[in-house]
Design a protein around this motif. Structure first.
Motif, PDB file in Angstrom:
ATOM      1  N   THR A 109      37.568 -35.210  32.686  1.00 35.04           N
ATOM      2  CA  THR A 109      37.954 -34.182  34.068  1.00 35.04           C
ATOM      3  C   THR A 109      38.016 -35.343  35.337  1.00 35.04           C
ATOM      4  OG1 THR A 109      36.958 -32.824  33.449  1.00 35.04           O
ATOM      5  CG2 THR A 109      37.347 -32.750  35.216  1.00 35.04           C
ATOM      6  N   ARG A 154      32.853 -31.755  41.079  1.00 31.35           N
ATOM      7  CA  ARG A 154      32.053 -31.782  40.506  1.00 31.35           C
ATOM      8  C   ARG A 154      30.959 -31.823  40.486  1.00 31.35           C
ATOM      9  NH1 ARG A 154      32.464 -32.663  33.860  1.00 31.35           N
ATOM     10  NH2 ARG A 154      33.784 -31.423  34.111  1.00 31.35           N
ATOM     11  N   GLY A 197      34.543 -28.261  38.204  1.00 32.83           N
ATOM     12  CA  GLY A 197      33.543 -28.108  37.780  1.00 32.83           C
ATOM     13  C   GLY A 197      32.082 -27.425  38.523  1.00 32.83           C
ATOM     14  N   HIS A 226      35.882 -23.297  35.873  1.00 33.79           N
ATOM     15  CA  HIS A 226      36.222 -24.743  35.756  1.00 33.79           C
ATOM     16  C   HIS A 226      38.147 -24.840  35.411  1.00 33.79           C
ATOM     17  CE1 HIS A 226      37.267 -29.071  34.273  1.00 33.79           C
ATOM     18  NE2 HIS A 226      35.945 -28.910  32.918  1.00 33.79           N
ATOM     19  N   GLN A 272      39.987 -27.195  33.783  1.00 36.90           N
ATOM     20  CA  GLN A 272      40.146 -26.661  31.796  1.00 36.90           C
ATOM     21  C   GLN A 272      41.141 -25.274  31.547  1.00 36.90           C
ATOM     22  OE1 GLN A 272      39.112 -29.594  29.491  1.00 36.90           O
ATOM     23  NE2 GLN A 272      39.667 -28.097  28.448  1.00 36.90           N
ATOM     24  N   ARG A 330      30.733 -23.096  31.347  1.00 38.40           N
ATOM     25  CA  ARG A 330      32.754 -22.159  32.565  1.00 38.40           C
ATOM     26  C   ARG A 330      33.460 -22.444  32.251  1.00 38.40           C
ATOM     27  NH1 ARG A 330      29.969 -28.053  35.394  1.00 38.40           N
ATOM     28  NH2 ARG A 330      31.118 -29.822  33.430  1.00 38.40           N
TER      29      ARG A 330
END
Ligand code: NCD
Length: 308
Positions: A59, A108, A130, A136, A139, A169
């Motif tokens: 990420t 994050r 996240g 998230h 994603q 998440r």
């Protein structure tokens, strides 16, 4: 419909049209990634901070590359090297980066709600990369893009999400994104790793993985989030792999052309076998490329908006 100037906290706040806009923009972004140049000037003059207070490989790197491919100035700050290790609060850290003139903070953090909290602390756009077990969104969007590219549709597809649903998440964001796009979602995992009170249209919970993956078009295998667990939530690694692990035998229950996803990183041999990870049905590698494209789309759409 426009995401210009908006923070991205979770897909619960997205409409299906907004999800469609991100997916279509990401498809355009893929052309830039695949071009020889890999550089455009869309975000020239914009500054983005990647504030990663929890570990990450995919990420963080893909948000960093996404900003750079679009021509922004991007700086990444990690937990271990930030002044938060000296006791600085999240609010003061955010206000410090705001004072440097940044336009967006990709964040994050281990606490659920931290991204939403950040929007109350500073004016720049916050993109949630996240926040604990909460959400998230990027994603889930890259999962949707990967599925659509392979199946040419989303609506009506059956997806099984298998593993540690409780602490994931990714599962939460997938559930919002997939149901909004008309997919049928089946969750499976040990009882201790399933949400206790759960009632969600379009989502079925199974304690038996076979029931969930039967005739599935897509299986999304999740990592056991050992860092978010107290001891004793599953009997042993070997037992987990035997009862819930996705291996070649189990795969035969799903549709012949089933697509396998895993957000990574993997607990090797625990939730998924190597044979499945590297088989021709696996789109795990495409998920990574699509991660860059989706993050480019999110940065472009929030910082510049839709142009004619
Ligand atoms: C996921 C995350 O961080 O939530 N990984 C990722 O972003 N690639 C899933 C996980 O850590 O299991």
């Amino acid at each position: 419909m426009n995401l210009f100037g908006k923070s991205i906290i979770g897909l619960e706040n997205f409409s299906s049209d907004e999800i469609r806009l991100v997916l279509d923009t990401a498809k355009e972004m893929k052309k830039i990634i695949r071009s020889g140049e890999k550089k455009v000037s869309n975000l020239r003059g914009k500054a983005i901070i990647n504030l990663f207070l929890e570990n990450s490989t995919r990420t963080r790197t893909s948000f960093e590359l996404a900003g750079k491919y679009l021509g922004a100035d991007v700086v990444s700050i990690n937990a271990s090297t930030s002044s938060m290790t000296k006791g600085e609060s999240l609010r003061d850290t955010l206000r410090t980066v705001e004072a440097m003139g940044v336009d967006a903070v990709v964040m994050r953090h281990k606490a659920e709600g931290s991204a939403e909290y950040a929007t109350k602390c500073i004016k720049p756009i916050i993109i949630n990369a996240g926040d604990g077990a909460h959400a998230h969104p990027s994603q889930a969007l890259l999962d949707l893009l990967t599925i659509e590219e392979s199946k040419n549709r989303l609506e009506g597809l059956k997806v099984a999400i298998v593993g540690d649903i409780l602490h994931s998440r990714v599962a939460r964001s997938d559930i919002f994104g997939m149901t909004k796009m008309g997919m049928e979602v089946h969750l499976a995992g040990p009882k201790t790793l399933l949400p206790r009170f759960f009632n969600f249209d379009g989502v079925t919970i199974h304690e038996n993985v076979e029931d969930a993956i039967k005739n599935a078009d897509v299986i999304n295998v999740l990592r056991l989030q050992l860092e978010r667990m107290q001891a004793g939530l599953f009997p042993s690694a070997r037992e987990y792999a035997r009862i819930f692990g996705i291996n070649k035998n189990r795969l035969s229950l799903a549709k012949d052309d089933v697509l396998i996803l895993h957000p990574g990183p993997q607990n090797k041999g625990l939730e998924i076998s190597d044979e499945v990870t590297y088989c021709e049905k696996s789109a795990i590698h495409s998920q990574v490329e699509n991660g860059v494209a989706v993050r480019m789309a999110l940065l472009d759409l929030t910082l510049l908006g839709v142009r004619d």
